[in-house]
Scaffold this motif. Structure first.
Motif, PDB file in Angstrom:
ATOM      1  N   THR A   1       8.185  -4.940 -11.421  1.00 25.69           N
ATOM      2  CA  THR A   1       7.463  -5.473 -10.247  1.00 25.69           C
ATOM      3  C   THR A   1       7.064  -4.325  -9.329  1.00 25.69           C
ATOM      4  OG1 THR A   1       9.510  -5.811  -9.019  1.00 25.69           O
ATOM      5  CG2 THR A   1       8.715  -7.655 -10.323  1.00 25.69           C
ATOM      6  N   GLY A   2       6.200  -4.646  -8.393  1.00 25.99           N
ATOM      7  CA  GLY A   2       5.766  -3.610  -7.468  1.00 25.99           C
ATOM      8  C   GLY A   2       4.864  -4.152  -6.395  1.00 25.99           C
ATOM      9  N   TRP A   3       4.281  -3.220  -5.685  1.00 23.85           N
ATOM     10  CA  TRP A   3       3.388  -3.546  -4.579  1.00 23.85           C
ATOM     11  C   TRP A   3       2.092  -2.763  -4.718  1.00 23.85           C
ATOM     12  CZ3 TRP A   3       4.579  -7.281  -0.999  1.00 23.85           C
ATOM     13  CH2 TRP A   3       5.906  -7.719  -0.982  1.00 23.85           C
ATOM     14  N   LEU A   4       1.006  -3.449  -4.466  1.00 21.47           N
ATOM     15  CA  LEU A   4      -0.314  -2.852  -4.400  1.00 21.47           C
ATOM     16  C   LEU A   4      -0.855  -3.115  -3.005  1.00 21.47           C
ATOM     17  CD1 LEU A   4      -1.734  -4.276  -7.760  1.00 21.47           C
ATOM     18  CD2 LEU A   4      -0.338  -2.230  -7.432  1.00 21.47           C
ATOM     19  N   ARG A   5      -1.900  -2.402  -2.611  1.00 17.89           N
ATOM     20  CA  ARG A   5      -2.534  -2.688  -1.333  1.00 17.89           C
ATOM     21  C   ARG A   5      -4.036  -2.452  -1.426  1.00 17.89           C
ATOM     22  NH1 ARG A   5      -0.190   2.326   2.390  1.00 17.89           N
ATOM     23  NH2 ARG A   5      -1.450   3.997   1.443  1.00 17.89           N
ATOM     24  N   GLN A   6      -4.740  -3.134  -0.551  1.00 14.31           N
ATOM     25  CA  GLN A   6      -6.188  -2.968  -0.494  1.00 14.31           C
ATOM     26  C   GLN A   6      -6.616  -2.923   0.952  1.00 14.31           C
ATOM     27  OE1 GLN A   6      -8.510  -5.821  -2.733  1.00 14.31           O
ATOM     28  NE2 GLN A   6     -10.237  -4.422  -2.824  1.00 14.31           N
ATOM     29  N   ALA A   7      -7.155  -1.793   1.340  1.00 19.42           N
ATOM     30  CA  ALA A   7      -7.668  -1.618   2.696  1.00 19.42           C
ATOM     31  C   ALA A   7      -9.121  -2.069   2.742  1.00 19.42           C
ATOM     32  CB  ALA A   7      -7.552  -0.162   3.100  1.00 19.42           C
ATOM     33  N   PRO A   8      -9.626  -2.405   3.912  1.00 22.66           N
ATOM     34  CA  PRO A   8     -11.020  -2.845   4.032  1.00 22.66           C
ATOM     35  C   PRO A   8     -11.979  -1.814   3.458  1.00 22.66           C
ATOM     36  CG  PRO A   8      -9.846  -3.274   6.059  1.00 22.66           C
ATOM     37  CD  PRO A   8      -8.914  -2.467   5.205  1.00 22.66           C
ATOM     38  N   GLY A   9     -12.861  -2.262   2.578  1.00 22.55           N
ATOM     39  CA  GLY A   9     -13.860  -1.383   2.011  1.00 22.55           C
ATOM     40  C   GLY A   9     -13.364  -0.443   0.938  1.00 22.55           C
ATOM     41  N   LYS A  10     -12.102  -0.587   0.549  1.00 24.35           N
ATOM     42  CA  LYS A  10     -11.535   0.303  -0.454  1.00 24.35           C
ATOM     43  C   LYS A  10     -11.047  -0.487  -1.665  1.00 24.35           C
ATOM     44  CE  LYS A  10     -10.131   4.000   2.679  1.00 24.35           C
ATOM     45  NZ  LYS A  10      -9.024   4.913   3.089  1.00 24.35           N
ATOM     46  N   GLU A  11     -10.806   0.217  -2.750  1.00 22.88           N
ATOM     47  CA  GLU A  11     -10.286  -0.425  -3.944  1.00 22.88           C
ATOM     48  C   GLU A  11      -8.784  -0.649  -3.810  1.00 22.88           C
ATOM     49  OE1 GLU A  11     -13.440   1.320  -7.259  1.00 22.88           O
ATOM     50  OE2 GLU A  11     -11.311   1.769  -7.420  1.00 22.88           O
ATOM     51  N   ARG A  12      -8.313  -1.597  -4.595  1.00 25.01           N
ATOM     52  CA  ARG A  12      -6.881  -1.857  -4.639  1.00 25.01           C
ATOM     53  C   ARG A  12      -6.164  -0.633  -5.203  1.00 25.01           C
ATOM     54  NH1 ARG A  12      -5.577  -6.831  -8.236  1.00 25.01           N
ATOM     55  NH2 ARG A  12      -6.009  -5.288  -9.864  1.00 25.01           N
ATOM     56  N   GLU A  13      -5.023  -0.294  -4.608  1.00 21.93           N
ATOM     57  CA  GLU A  13      -4.303   0.881  -5.056  1.00 21.93           C
ATOM     58  C   GLU A  13      -2.817   0.603  -5.197  1.00 21.93           C
ATOM     59  OE1 GLU A  13      -4.677   4.077  -2.248  1.00 21.93           O
ATOM     60  OE2 GLU A  13      -3.582   3.022  -0.679  1.00 21.93           O
ATOM     61  N   PHE A  14      -2.192   1.387  -6.038  1.00 28.11           N
ATOM     62  CA  PHE A  14      -0.755   1.293  -6.273  1.00 28.11           C
ATOM     63  C   PHE A  14       0.018   1.829  -5.076  1.00 28.11           C
ATOM     64  CE2 PHE A  14       3.277   1.621  -8.234  1.00 28.11           C
ATOM     65  CZ  PHE A  14       3.774   2.900  -8.010  1.00 28.11           C
ATOM     66  N   VAL A  15       1.124   1.168  -4.751  1.00 25.68           N
ATOM     67  CA  VAL A  15       1.995   1.611  -3.661  1.00 25.68           C
ATOM     68  C   VAL A  15       3.373   1.979  -4.199  1.00 25.68           C
ATOM     69  CG1 VAL A  15       3.127   0.958  -1.509  1.00 25.68           C
ATOM     70  CG2 VAL A  15       0.776   0.200  -1.961  1.00 25.68           C
ATOM     71  N   ALA A  16       4.017   1.030  -4.882  1.00 23.94           N
ATOM     72  CA  ALA A  16       5.374   1.267  -5.368  1.00 23.94           C
ATOM     73  C   ALA A  16       5.679   0.316  -6.518  1.00 23.94           C
ATOM     74  CB  ALA A  16       6.400   1.070  -4.253  1.00 23.94           C
ATOM     75  N   ALA A  17       6.611   0.724  -7.384  1.00 28.70           N
ATOM     76  CA  ALA A  17       7.019  -0.120  -8.495  1.00 28.70           C
ATOM     77  C   ALA A  17       8.501   0.092  -8.768  1.00 28.70           C
ATOM     78  CB  ALA A  17       6.202   0.195  -9.747  1.00 28.70           C
ATOM     79  N   ILE A  18       9.096  -0.910  -9.408  1.00 32.02           N
ATOM     80  CA  ILE A  18      10.514  -0.834  -9.742  1.00 32.02           C
ATOM     81  C   ILE A  18      10.719  -1.490 -11.098  1.00 32.02           C
ATOM     82  CG2 ILE A  18      11.047  -2.998  -8.524  1.00 32.02           C
ATOM     83  CD1 ILE A  18      13.709  -1.651  -7.652  1.00 32.02           C
TER      84      ILE A  18
END
Length: 122
Positions: free
Chosen positions: A33-50
């Motif tokens: 599992t993990g976390w992704l994030r998407q900022a306004p106007g940007k592509e989704r990106e990896f944050v953390a995984a476990i």
């Protein structure tokens, strides 16, 4: 598996937030599992995984040393502790799951749920 993230909000730069991700439908311990994030106007990106057992963690360079991912398989929940938040951390954060760690790290998981908005003010 269905995933629901929570815990987002508005925080000042330097502050902290803790995100939670509750899973239903299947046992979360079967998945990396993990976390992704998407900022306004940007592509989704990896944050953390476990990994499934929680023994190995992975972080994006931009958050390493500030964010900590953890999981409680007994509660079917994954967490993201975010400290020393910066305005550039502002994004919608999504919980993600996949049978393979690599797909979470590559931001291409099979499963992800509704996100939670994190806004960091300067």
């Amino acid at each position: 598996v269905q995933l629901q993230a929570s815990g987002g909000g508005l925080v000042q730069a330097g502050g902290s937030l803790r995100l939670s991700c509750a899973a239903s439908g299947r046992t979360l311990s079967s998945y990396a599992t993990g976390w992704l994030r998407q900022a306004p106007g940007k592509e989704r990106e990896f944050v953390a995984a476990i990994t499934r057992g929680g023994g190995i963690t992975y972080y994006a360079a931009s958050v390493k040393g500030r964010f900590t991912i953890s999981r409680d398989n007994a509660k079917n929940t994954v967490y993201l502790q975010m400290n020393s938040l910066k305005p550039e951390d502002t994004a919608v954060y999504y919980c993600a799951a996949d049978l393979r760690n690599s797909r979470v790290v590559d931001a291409m998981p099979d499963y992800w749920g509704q996100g939670t908005l994190v806004t960091v003010s300067s």
